[in-house]
Design a protein around this motif. Structure first.
Motif, PDB file in Angstrom:
ATOM      1  N   ALA A 111       0.784  -1.090  -0.078  1.00  0.00           N
ATOM      2  CA  ALA A 111      -0.035  -0.094  -0.012  1.00  0.00           C
ATOM      3  C   ALA A 111       1.073   1.327  -0.037  1.00  0.00           C
ATOM      4  CB  ALA A 111      -0.809   0.043   1.392  1.00  0.00           C
ATOM      5  N   ARG A 112       1.815   1.318   0.733  1.00  0.00           N
ATOM      6  CA  ARG A 112       2.772   2.493   0.978  1.00  0.00           C
ATOM      7  C   ARG A 112       3.662   2.661  -0.160  1.00  0.00           C
ATOM      8  NH1 ARG A 112       4.060   0.113   5.876  1.00  0.00           N
ATOM      9  NH2 ARG A 112       5.837  -0.397   5.298  1.00  0.00           N
ATOM     10  N   TYR A 113       3.825   1.544  -1.136  1.00  0.00           N
ATOM     11  CA  TYR A 113       4.764   1.667  -2.417  1.00  0.00           C
ATOM     12  C   TYR A 113       3.877   2.030  -3.299  1.00  0.00           C
ATOM     13  CZ  TYR A 113       6.732  -0.137  -6.721  1.00  0.00           C
ATOM     14  OH  TYR A 113       7.280  -0.109  -7.802  1.00  0.00           O
ATOM     15  N   LEU A 114       2.463   1.396  -3.483  1.00  0.00           N
ATOM     16  CA  LEU A 114       1.667   2.207  -4.405  1.00  0.00           C
ATOM     17  C   LEU A 114       1.558   3.815  -4.417  1.00  0.00           C
ATOM     18  CD1 LEU A 114      -1.145  -0.823  -4.602  1.00  0.00           C
ATOM     19  CD2 LEU A 114       0.770  -0.234  -6.106  1.00  0.00           C
ATOM     20  N   LEU A 115       1.354   4.181  -2.919  1.00  0.00           N
ATOM     21  CA  LEU A 115       1.026   5.470  -2.733  1.00  0.00           C
ATOM     22  C   LEU A 115       2.275   6.375  -3.179  1.00  0.00           C
ATOM     23  CD1 LEU A 115      -1.183   5.197   0.343  1.00  0.00           C
ATOM     24  CD2 LEU A 115      -1.808   6.068  -1.807  1.00  0.00           C
ATOM     25  N   GLN A 116       3.563   5.680  -3.019  1.00  0.00           N
ATOM     26  CA  GLN A 116       4.679   6.633  -2.991  1.00  0.00           C
ATOM     27  C   GLN A 116       5.727   6.372  -4.288  1.00  0.00           C
ATOM     28  OE1 GLN A 116       6.891   5.417   0.435  1.00  0.00           O
ATOM     29  NE2 GLN A 116       5.497   6.500   1.991  1.00  0.00           N
ATOM     30  N   GLN A 117       5.147   5.507  -5.059  1.00  0.00           N
ATOM     31  CA  GLN A 117       5.743   5.261  -6.483  1.00  0.00           C
ATOM     32  C   GLN A 117       5.945   6.574  -7.150  1.00  0.00           C
ATOM     33  OE1 GLN A 117       4.071   2.375  -9.017  1.00  0.00           O
ATOM     34  NE2 GLN A 117       2.240   2.897  -7.949  1.00  0.00           N
ATOM     35  N   GLU A 118       6.821   6.670  -7.864  1.00  0.00           N
ATOM     36  CA  GLU A 118       6.945   8.049  -8.644  1.00  0.00           C
ATOM     37  C   GLU A 118       6.048   7.872  -9.955  1.00  0.00           C
ATOM     38  OE1 GLU A 118      10.831   9.229  -9.961  1.00  0.00           O
ATOM     39  OE2 GLU A 118      11.740   8.403  -8.159  1.00  0.00           O
ATOM     40  N   ALA A 119       5.546   9.029 -10.339  1.00  0.00           N
ATOM     41  CA  ALA A 119       4.591   8.941 -11.515  1.00  0.00           C
ATOM     42  C   ALA A 119       5.237   8.362 -12.580  1.00  0.00           C
ATOM     43  CB  ALA A 119       4.121  10.467 -11.723  1.00  0.00           C
ATOM     44  N   GLN A 120       4.433   7.429 -13.286  1.00  0.00           N
ATOM     45  CA  GLN A 120       5.160   6.953 -14.355  1.00  0.00           C
ATOM     46  C   GLN A 120       4.472   7.384 -15.805  1.00  0.00           C
ATOM     47  OE1 GLN A 120       4.857   2.508 -14.096  1.00  0.00           O
ATOM     48  NE2 GLN A 120       5.122   2.652 -11.933  1.00  0.00           N
TER      49      GLN A 120
END
Length: 120
Positions: A111-120
């Motif tokens: 969940a944190r990864y999905l919220l913090q990943q850089e815009a693709q």
């Protein structure tokens, strides 16, 4: 001793071995869970997100059968809500519960990864 069918069964005092086995198995499960919580593997979890989640949400997570999972699309969600969706799925949709396959700590990391990943 009593004979039941082809087996001889001890009557009265039961062996403590089954109880010992159950207690030992329980201790192993608890220890394994505690150990697993301390050893999150970010690379493996990223692969899980991009391969397993990506099979429905698109390999670039831009959407497919499931919705877009990029951070700019999810920014209005609370991490706890996403963790719950990951663990318990969404009834009457194609989103399955992952609780049988991953730990709560792994779901929180995702969940944190999905919220913090850089815009693709």
């Amino acid at each position: 001793m009593a004979r039941l069918g082809h087996r001889t069964v001890a009557l009265g005092r039961q062996s403590s071995q089954p109880l010992t086995s159950v207690l030992l198995a329980g201790a192993v499960v608890i220890a394994t869970s505690a150990f697993a919580a301390d050893t999150l593997n970010p690379d493996a979890l990223k692969r899980l997100v991009h391969q397993d989640c990506g099979s429905c949400h698109g390999l670039s997570l831009k959407g497919g059968l499931g919705p877009d999972l990029r951070s700019q699309t999810l920014q209005h969600y609370d991490p706890d809500v996403l963790t719950g969706v990951i663990l318990d799925g969404i009834p009457d949709t194609a989103m399955p519960p992952w609780r049988p396959l991953i730990t709560e700590e792994e779901a929180e990391w995702i969940a944190r990864y999905l919220l913090q990943q850089e815009a693709q």
